[in-house]
Motif scaffolding. Structure first.
Motif, PDB file in Angstrom:
ATOM      1  N   ASP A 156      52.027  43.036  43.491  1.00  0.00           N
ATOM      2  CA  ASP A 156      50.600  42.898  43.211  1.00  0.00           C
ATOM      3  C   ASP A 156      50.405  42.376  41.790  1.00  0.00           C
ATOM      4  O   ASP A 156      50.985  42.902  40.832  1.00  0.00           O
ATOM      5  CB  ASP A 156      49.891  44.251  43.341  1.00  0.00           C
ATOM      6  CG  ASP A 156      49.789  44.713  44.785  1.00  0.00           C
ATOM      7  OD1 ASP A 156      50.244  43.972  45.679  1.00  0.00           O
ATOM      8  OD2 ASP A 156      49.235  45.793  45.025  1.00  0.00           O
ATOM      9  N   GLN A 184      56.679  36.199  48.673  1.00  0.00           N
ATOM     10  CA  GLN A 184      55.511  37.033  48.951  1.00  0.00           C
ATOM     11  C   GLN A 184      54.774  37.337  47.649  1.00  0.00           C
ATOM     12  O   GLN A 184      55.385  37.470  46.591  1.00  0.00           O
ATOM     13  CB  GLN A 184      55.924  38.353  49.606  1.00  0.00           C
ATOM     14  CG  GLN A 184      56.631  38.217  50.935  1.00  0.00           C
ATOM     15  CD  GLN A 184      56.995  39.565  51.514  1.00  0.00           C
ATOM     16  OE1 GLN A 184      56.141  40.443  51.660  1.00  0.00           O
ATOM     17  NE2 GLN A 184      58.263  39.751  51.843  1.00  0.00           N
ATOM     18  N   THR A 186      50.790  39.362  46.361  1.00  0.00           N
ATOM     19  CA  THR A 186      49.408  39.807  46.535  1.00  0.00           C
ATOM     20  C   THR A 186      48.674  39.528  45.228  1.00  0.00           C
ATOM     21  O   THR A 186      49.011  40.089  44.186  1.00  0.00           O
ATOM     22  CB  THR A 186      49.330  41.307  46.871  1.00  0.00           C
ATOM     23  OG1 THR A 186      49.966  41.542  48.131  1.00  0.00           O
ATOM     24  CG2 THR A 186      47.873  41.757  46.961  1.00  0.00           C
ATOM     25  N   LYS A 214      48.745  37.202  50.080  1.00  0.00           N
ATOM     26  CA  LYS A 214      47.513  37.963  50.267  1.00  0.00           C
ATOM     27  C   LYS A 214      46.657  37.759  49.022  1.00  0.00           C
ATOM     28  O   LYS A 214      47.115  37.986  47.903  1.00  0.00           O
ATOM     29  CB  LYS A 214      47.808  39.448  50.477  1.00  0.00           C
ATOM     30  CG  LYS A 214      48.588  39.769  51.740  1.00  0.00           C
ATOM     31  CD  LYS A 214      48.788  41.281  51.871  1.00  0.00           C
ATOM     32  CE  LYS A 214      49.502  41.638  53.168  1.00  0.00           C
ATOM     33  NZ  LYS A 214      50.909  41.169  53.158  1.00  0.00           N
ATOM     34  N   HIS A 215      45.416  37.341  49.223  1.00  0.00           N
ATOM     35  CA  HIS A 215      44.555  36.989  48.101  1.00  0.00           C
ATOM     36  C   HIS A 215      43.200  37.664  48.279  1.00  0.00           C
ATOM     37  O   HIS A 215      42.466  37.347  49.208  1.00  0.00           O
ATOM     38  CB  HIS A 215      44.382  35.468  48.026  1.00  0.00           C
ATOM     39  CG  HIS A 215      43.505  35.021  46.904  1.00  0.00           C
ATOM     40  ND1 HIS A 215      42.772  33.846  46.949  1.00  0.00           N
ATOM     41  CD2 HIS A 215      43.221  35.585  45.695  1.00  0.00           C
ATOM     42  CE1 HIS A 215      42.107  33.713  45.829  1.00  0.00           C
ATOM     43  NE2 HIS A 215      42.353  34.753  45.052  1.00  0.00           N
ATOM     44  N   ASP A 403      46.149  44.792  51.928  1.00  0.00           N
ATOM     45  CA  ASP A 403      46.755  45.437  50.774  1.00  0.00           C
ATOM     46  C   ASP A 403      45.965  46.682  50.395  1.00  0.00           C
ATOM     47  O   ASP A 403      44.763  46.614  50.108  1.00  0.00           O
ATOM     48  CB  ASP A 403      46.806  44.466  49.593  1.00  0.00           C
ATOM     49  CG  ASP A 403      47.483  45.071  48.377  1.00  0.00           C
ATOM     50  OD1 ASP A 403      48.722  45.118  48.359  1.00  0.00           O
ATOM     51  OD2 ASP A 403      46.765  45.510  47.464  1.00  0.00           O
TER      52      ASP A 403
END
Length: 425
Positions: A156, A184, A186, A214-215, A403
């Motif tokens: 993250d 990967q 985030t 992942k956004h 997330d």
């Protein structure tokens, strides 16, 4: 986006001489496109529901290069980023569009560079067609450039943009994210600030084969600000771009996403929610292009609108001739809490393949009287009952955030901005 062909450079007056004397060829080309098109108005189809009068009423100067460190710290604390789990995450903090190193912590598994040093423009954006992107290319001074190497998990990372000004300014960050094969990441983007300003960021995203980004974007800008954000994403074979935008702040906001599924079995999610009141205007616009077979796209956007607020949803799914076995879904749902609130919804499918599964839809309604009656009959006060139903409506949308850290942040900020009656903010 379509442009008006006659010279409309008069619309650029709020930026004064900031567009003069540029020698860089990319910036010069962008300024030329701007002078031909001007800023878009409601005669441009893609902007027919959203007026940019906000930008023409006041000159927008370049922000000062110095900032108030105490105010930055207070803003971070107000966002909940100074204590708890979020305080431990890597972060890149920008103040008025410039990198603020003292408040940033670089991620370990992500290569980071900055536009201020590289002056590197990506190839995904379209300044010749998108005036706000051209304006960004002309005036960009800094931005984060993130690269996750093949097979790495960047974890993250927070990308925090803070507006801080006593006089009207504009800033135009130029960000990029590149994920190599199997990588990967985030990315949690937080947009916040105080004062009257235009925040006009452009983000270019490249997701390689079997990579996963992942956004999540939390937009909670100042109530006298405008946020006009444009994202370009390209996804390779079996890659995934999972996006979610929560819009709570700004007098005027637009989150525009152009996502291209460029190779077979790519997946794109472009979800979001807005909760607006007063005279806020919130625009969610997307163009999802299926340029390869066997790809999946999903888009669900929910709006809660009160007072004289106006929400806009424009979602287009374009399916190329080669994109057989496309699976596309698009839905916009709006909850109007006031007779003066308004939603303008335009879901759109443009399909040139013949073996596809695509659907779209839109619903608009008020709070359910039966559900309100049920809660009130069990002793729940009317105001609290309404808030419970509103939050339940929004919670379903926030459930699309995969997330957990990002979902918790969005849930907490929503609760602070719009607390349930009887609860503390």
């Amino acid at each position: 986006m379509n442009a008006i062909t006659k010279d409309r450079s008069d619309t650029l007056a709020p930026f004064g001489t900031r567009l003069d004397g540029v020698t860089d060829p990319v910036r010069k080309a962008a300024i030329g496109a701007l002078h031909r098109s001007g800023l878009p108005d409601r005669r441009v189809e893609e902007w027919r529901y959203t007026s940019l009068r906000f930008l023409t009423e006041t000159p927008l100067a370049a922000p000062a290069e110095v900032y108030d460190a105490g105010q930055v710290q207070a803003q971070l604390e107000n966002l909940g980023l100074s204590t708890g789990p979020l305080a431990e995450l890597p972060r890149l903090v920008f103040v008025n569009g410039r990198y603020a190193e003292p408040f940033s912590v670089l991620p370990a598994e992500v290569d980071v560079s900055f536009f201020a040093k590289t002056q590197t423009f990506g190839a995904l954006s379209a300044p010749d067609r998108d005036p706000l992107t051209a304006l960004n290319a002309a005036l960009a001074s800094d931005g984060a450039q993130l690269h996750v190497p093949a097979g790495k998990n960047g974890g993250d990372v927070l990308l925090v943009s803070l507006g801080q000004t006593d006089t009207p300014v504009s800033f135009h960050p130029r960000h990029s994210v590149t994920l190599d094969e199997g990588a990967q990441l985030t990315l949690i983007s937080i947009q916040a600030g105080q004062g009257r300003y235009l925040h006009n960021p452009v983000l270019e995203i490249s997701v390689a084969a079997e990579a996963n980004l992942k956004h999540v974007t939390l937009q909670t800008e100042g109530q006298d600000a405008a946020c006009l954000a444009t994202t370009y994403a390209q996804v390779a074979e079996r890659g995934t771009y999972d996006s979610f935008v929560l819009g709570l702040g700004a007098a005027l906001s637009r989150q525009e996403i152009h996502a291209r599924l460029a190779a077979p079995f790519a997946t794109v999610h472009v979800n979001g929610a807005q909760m607006l009141g007063g005279k806020q205007i919130g625009d969610v616009t997307s163009v999802i292009t299926h340029a390869a077979p066997d790809c999946i796209s999903r888009q669900t956007v929910r709006n809660v609108l009160d007072g004289h607020a106006r929400g806009v949803f424009q979602g287009k799914v374009f399916v190329d001739r080669v994109a057989q076995k496309t699976d596309g879904y698009q839905m916009n749902q709006a909850l109007l809490l006031s007779e003066n609130a308004e939603i303008d919804a335009k879901p759109e499918l443009e399909i040139y393949a013949d073996d596809v599964k695509c659907s779209h839809g839109a619903t608009v309604g008020a709070l359910d009287d039966d559900q309100l009656f049920y809660l009130r009959s069990r002793g729940v006060p009317d105001a609290e009952a309404r808030q419970i139903l509103i939050h339940a409506f929004m919670d379903e949308a926030l459930g699309l955030i995969e997330d957990e850290t990002a979902r918790t942040l969005c849930t907490q900020m929503l609760a602070r901005s719009f607390p349930v009656a009887g609860e503390s903010a």
